[in-house]
Each structure stands twice: as C-alpha cells, then as structure tokens.
Design a protein around this motif. Structure first.
Motif, PDB file in Angstrom:
ATOM      1  N   GLY A 151      57.794  92.377 -13.260  1.00  0.00           N
ATOM      2  CA  GLY A 151      57.244  93.395 -12.378  1.00  0.00           C
ATOM      3  C   GLY A 151      57.977  94.714 -12.451  1.00  0.00           C
ATOM      4  N   ASP A 152      59.219  94.703 -12.958  1.00  0.00           N
ATOM      5  CA  ASP A 152      59.944  95.962 -13.144  1.00  0.00           C
ATOM      6  C   ASP A 152      59.159  96.886 -14.067  1.00  0.00           C
ATOM      7  OD1 ASP A 152      62.016  94.932 -11.679  1.00  0.00           O
ATOM      8  OD2 ASP A 152      63.521  95.044 -13.271  1.00  0.00           O
ATOM      9  N   GLN A 153      59.207  98.177 -13.771  1.00  0.00           N
ATOM     10  CA  GLN A 153      58.641  99.177 -14.661  1.00  0.00           C
ATOM     11  C   GLN A 153      59.722  99.618 -15.659  1.00  0.00           C
ATOM     12  OE1 GLN A 153      55.150 100.143 -14.470  1.00  0.00           O
ATOM     13  NE2 GLN A 153      55.468  98.187 -13.422  1.00  0.00           N
ATOM     14  N   ILE A 154      59.321  99.831 -16.908  1.00  0.00           N
ATOM     15  CA  ILE A 154      60.246 100.209 -17.971  1.00  0.00           C
ATOM     16  C   ILE A 154      60.137 101.707 -18.223  1.00  0.00           C
ATOM     17  CG2 ILE A 154      60.955  99.807 -20.357  1.00  0.00           C
ATOM     18  CD1 ILE A 154      59.399  97.125 -20.189  1.00  0.00           C
ATOM     19  N   TYR A 155      61.292 102.351 -18.308  1.00  0.00           N
ATOM     20  CA  TYR A 155      61.352 103.800 -18.558  1.00  0.00           C
ATOM     21  C   TYR A 155      62.313 104.096 -19.703  1.00  0.00           C
ATOM     22  CZ  TYR A 155      59.221 104.700 -13.943  1.00  0.00           C
ATOM     23  OH  TYR A 155      58.378 104.750 -12.855  1.00  0.00           O
ATOM     24  N   SER A 226      68.093  88.879 -19.661  1.00  0.00           N
ATOM     25  CA  SER A 226      67.446  88.675 -18.364  1.00  0.00           C
ATOM     26  C   SER A 226      66.482  87.490 -18.366  1.00  0.00           C
ATOM     27  CB  SER A 226      66.676  89.941 -17.960  1.00  0.00           C
ATOM     28  OG  SER A 226      67.535  91.051 -17.846  1.00  0.00           O
ATOM     29  N   VAL A 227      66.238  86.899 -19.545  1.00  0.00           N
ATOM     30  CA  VAL A 227      65.295  85.780 -19.718  1.00  0.00           C
ATOM     31  C   VAL A 227      63.909  86.192 -19.206  1.00  0.00           C
ATOM     32  CG1 VAL A 227      65.001  83.281 -19.512  1.00  0.00           C
ATOM     33  CG2 VAL A 227      67.270  84.267 -19.236  1.00  0.00           C
ATOM     34  N   VAL A 228      63.448  87.312 -19.713  1.00  0.00           N
ATOM     35  CA  VAL A 228      62.127  87.837 -19.366  1.00  0.00           C
ATOM     36  C   VAL A 228      61.473  88.344 -20.644  1.00  0.00           C
ATOM     37  CG1 VAL A 228      62.756  88.459 -16.994  1.00  0.00           C
ATOM     38  CG2 VAL A 228      63.092  90.130 -18.854  1.00  0.00           C
ATOM     39  N   GLY A 229      60.284  88.909 -20.512  1.00  0.00           N
ATOM     40  CA  GLY A 229      59.612  89.565 -21.614  1.00  0.00           C
ATOM     41  C   GLY A 229      59.278  90.998 -21.239  1.00  0.00           C
ATOM     42  N   PHE A 267      65.560 101.720 -19.311  1.00  0.00           N
ATOM     43  CA  PHE A 267      65.966 101.057 -18.071  1.00  0.00           C
ATOM     44  C   PHE A 267      64.749 100.517 -17.336  1.00  0.00           C
ATOM     45  CE2 PHE A 267      65.308 105.527 -17.088  1.00  0.00           C
ATOM     46  CZ  PHE A 267      64.671 105.532 -15.856  1.00  0.00           C
ATOM     47  N   THR A 268      64.994  99.598 -16.414  1.00  0.00           N
ATOM     48  CA  THR A 268      63.908  99.001 -15.650  1.00  0.00           C
ATOM     49  C   THR A 268      64.133  99.234 -14.156  1.00  0.00           C
ATOM     50  OG1 THR A 268      64.834  96.779 -15.252  1.00  0.00           O
ATOM     51  CG2 THR A 268      63.849  97.202 -17.426  1.00  0.00           C
ATOM     52  N   VAL A 269      63.021  99.426 -13.448  1.00  0.00           N
ATOM     53  CA  VAL A 269      63.060  99.747 -12.020  1.00  0.00           C
ATOM     54  C   VAL A 269      62.077  98.839 -11.287  1.00  0.00           C
ATOM     55  CG1 VAL A 269      62.660 101.557 -10.288  1.00  0.00           C
ATOM     56  CG2 VAL A 269      63.646 102.149 -12.510  1.00  0.00           C
ATOM     57  N   SER A 270      62.518  98.222 -10.197  1.00  0.00           N
ATOM     58  CA  SER A 270      61.644  97.360  -9.411  1.00  0.00           C
ATOM     59  C   SER A 270      60.553  98.185  -8.750  1.00  0.00           C
ATOM     60  CB  SER A 270      62.451  96.601  -8.359  1.00  0.00           C
ATOM     61  OG  SER A 270      63.080  97.507  -7.475  1.00  0.00           O
ATOM     62  N   PRO A 271      59.382  97.577  -8.462  1.00  0.00           N
ATOM     63  CA  PRO A 271      58.261  98.337  -7.869  1.00  0.00           C
ATOM     64  C   PRO A 271      58.636  99.094  -6.601  1.00  0.00           C
ATOM     65  CG  PRO A 271      57.501  96.197  -8.615  1.00  0.00           C
ATOM     66  CD  PRO A 271      58.998  96.190  -8.767  1.00  0.00           C
ATOM     67  N   GLU A 272      59.517  98.514  -5.782  1.00  0.00           N
ATOM     68  CA  GLU A 272      59.875  99.183  -4.523  1.00  0.00           C
ATOM     69  C   GLU A 272      60.733 100.430  -4.739  1.00  0.00           C
ATOM     70  OE1 GLU A 272      62.447  95.352  -4.728  1.00  0.00           O
ATOM     71  OE2 GLU A 272      60.405  95.988  -5.241  1.00  0.00           O
ATOM     72  N   ILE A 294      58.114  94.823 -17.286  1.00  0.00           N
ATOM     73  CA  ILE A 294      58.750  93.540 -17.571  1.00  0.00           C
ATOM     74  C   ILE A 294      57.798  92.423 -17.173  1.00  0.00           C
ATOM     75  CG2 ILE A 294      60.665  92.001 -16.964  1.00  0.00           C
ATOM     76  CD1 ILE A 294      61.506  94.279 -18.758  1.00  0.00           C
ATOM     77  N   THR A 295      57.702  91.395 -18.024  1.00  0.00           N
ATOM     78  CA  THR A 295      56.797  90.272 -17.793  1.00  0.00           C
ATOM     79  C   THR A 295      57.575  88.959 -17.791  1.00  0.00           C
ATOM     80  OG1 THR A 295      56.357  89.894 -20.150  1.00  0.00           O
ATOM     81  CG2 THR A 295      54.996  91.548 -19.020  1.00  0.00           C
ATOM     82  N   ARG A 296      56.873  87.881 -17.487  1.00  0.00           N
ATOM     83  CA  ARG A 296      57.499  86.560 -17.528  1.00  0.00           C
ATOM     84  C   ARG A 296      57.509  85.976 -18.933  1.00  0.00           C
ATOM     85  NH1 ARG A 296      58.547  84.889 -12.497  1.00  0.00           N
ATOM     86  NH2 ARG A 296      57.383  85.883 -10.774  1.00  0.00           N
TER      87      ARG A 296
END
Length: 328
Positions: A151-155, A226-229, A267-272, A294-296
């Motif tokens: 759910g993080d946005q990538i920048y 982070s064990v994500v995609g 970098f990645t930023v959470s939706p909030e 970022i995905t699962r």
C-alpha cells in the motif's frame, strides 16, 4: 614532483581536518570524534577503482568530487546528517600536481556538505580510493530498506537515466552538443547526494535507498529486505530534458531502469502520509515524483499504460564493461 607519504598528507590533506565533534583529526594514530549526544552513528564505505568506477585519466578534481559525492549519497538514503569521512588513496606515483587538484575537488565537496576529513591512508598501486563516511541520526529514525509495507506509494526524488546517458557520452557511444555534454559531465562527476531530502523524509517515509545500480535493482533491494513486491508505472518515471531530447523514450527508460549512477532517492510512503509528502512537494521543500506502489507480490513488476512489460536491461555496468563488481 613526487612526494613522500607524510609530506603528501601534510601538504594536501591535513589542511581541513578539523570540524564539528573532532577532538583529534589527522596527525595521530587515530582520530578522536565526539558523537552528538543521543544520536546513532551511521557509517558507510565504498571503494572506487580507476577505469571501473570512473575513467582514470579524468580530471583529478572531478574524480575526487565524484568519489565523495557518491559516498555521501549513502548517508542521504538513511536520513543521516553528514559529519566526517576518511580517505584511503592508492596512486601509482604521488604526483604533486595531480594530488593538489584531487584535494581541491575533495575539500570543495566537503565544505559544501559540512563534512571533515579525519584520517586515512596512502599507498602505491593502481589508482583507487576508499572513502568511509560517518553521519548522525536519531535512534530509531534512520530510513531503512526493510520497512516498506503493501500500500505504500513509491517515489523518486528526481530524473533518472542521466548517469547512464553520461557514461554513454564518456564512452563516445552518444554524440552530443556542448551544452548537453556539460550537463552530462556534471551529472556524472558531480551527482547531487540528496542529503536534505533524506533528512526531510525522516518520520515521513517508511523506507528508502539511493539509486546507484538502477531503479529496478535498487527498488528490488527494498522489496527483498521488506519481503514485499512493487509495481511501477513506466510512463510516470521522470526523465531529464536532455535525455528526452537526445534519445527515444524507450532508451531513456532503459537507462532509468537499469543504468545506475543517478544517486536520487527511491522511497516509500504510507497512504496516511501521502498528503503531507505532497504538501512538501507543492511548497517546493521537496522534489519527488510518484512512480508506483508496494504490493504483496514478490519482485518488481513494470507496467506501461496498464499493460505489463518486461524490461530488457541487464542491470548496472561499470565504466569497464568487463568488470562485474557491484556499483559504488
């Protein structure tokens, strides 16, 4: 004129060995440094080798600038404040003119970023330099590769692909005019470590990395740790105007995805936290471009206008394509 080791150090490198927190700099068996109270020490080291990480016959001032700048980029990726650095310099001969120019470029960057040279070594051999940088960051505040969440946005903090384009110019694979030549040489030898951006992202970004080996490889490190995609949208990746004018969009993307040597932050930023991040961008306090999420799922997936694509790049290659060690 050739110099002995101690004369070389005294003449060209001891001149600016003091600074904040330096109780003892160059001149004794060890440096004595006072770490800021309540801070953690961030330490990183890279070795740059002639004709692998830079052309060995390049201007020594530019070689020095590149060497220190790419090392400071690691501190930027952690959100750390730069403090000190050490230098291990290997030369075939201690030519006074070469060393003087090298030291001028080195200290120009050191003054720009407020870091002090506090020690090192000189040896005889093929041209190379090892720089270790030290910085300070509050406990628990460092930006890490292993903290991204689905759910993080990538920048990214700026245009990608300039480093690879510059390398193509240096290797005479790409012909350009004077203005573009100067632009690319500046991007190659004077990359801008995103120190201020990294510090602004502390407490705002979940994870970060500097782009030294290409976007896919470096974003891949975040995913692995982070064990994500990740899914990235290729049409959103920023390219500089000189790259866009000189080559096709496809070639520009190839350089951005796998060329390396850009030293922007990914970098990645959470939706909030996205609204706060976008507020910094809109106010001009931060340059950042959204490129995906970022995905699962594992791995880095690339999309172009809704269609899945597979990039053809082979990843980062150094100045000498026969060398296959990792990027600086």
């Amino acid at each position: 004129m050739s110099l002995g080791e101690f004369e070389l150090i005294e003449t060209y490198f001891r001149q600016e060995s003091g600074g904040m927190g330096v109780a003892m700099g160059i001149g004794d068996d060890c440096a004595l440094l006072e770490i800021p109270v309540g801070q953690q020490l961030a330490v990183s080291m890279d070795t740059l080798v002639g004709d692998v990480h830079f052309p060995k016959n390049a201007d020594p001032e530019l070689i020095a600038e590149r060497a220190l700048r790419v090392n400071l980029s690691d501190l930027a990726a952690m959100g750390a404040e730069p403090l000190w650095f050490t230098l291990g310099l290997t030369l075939l001969k201690a030519d006074a003119q070469w060393v003087k120019a090298f030291s001028q470029g080195l200290f120009r960057v050191a003054r720009e970023y407020g870091v002090a040279l506090v020690g090192g070594d000189t040896t005889r051999g093929n041209l190379s330099m090892t720089i270790q940088v030290h910085g300070a960051v509050s406990p628990g505040a460092a930006l890490l590769r292993g903290s991204a969440s689905p759910g993080d946005q990538i920048y990214v903090t700026g245009a990608l692909g300039d480093g690879a384009a510059a390398l193509a110019v240096i290797k005479q694979e790409l012909g350009v005019g004077k203005s573009a030549f100067n632009y690319f040489m500046d991007r190659y030898y004077r990359p801008q470590p995103q120190v201020e951006a990294g510090q602004r992202l502390v407490g705002l970004a979940n994870s970060a990395i500097d782009i030294s080996d290409g976007l896919i490889a470096d974003l891949g490190h975040i995913c692995e740790q982070s064990v994500v995609g990740a899914s990235i949208h290729l049409e959103q990746i920023p390219l500089s105007e000189p790259v866009a004018k000189l080559v096709s969009f496809e070639q520009g993307l190839e350089w951005a995805l796998s060329g390396g040597d850009d030293y922007q932050l990914c970098f990645t930023v959470s939706p909030e936290n996205v609204d706060e991040l976008e507020g910094l961008v809109e106010s001009g306090k931060l340059e950042a471009y959204p490129i995906g999420e970022i995905t699962r799922d594992q791995g880095v997936a690339c999309w172009y206008k809704g269609e899945r694509v597979v990039p053809s790049g082979q990843g980062f290659q150094h100045f000498n394509p026969d060398e296959q060690s990792s990027g600086a």
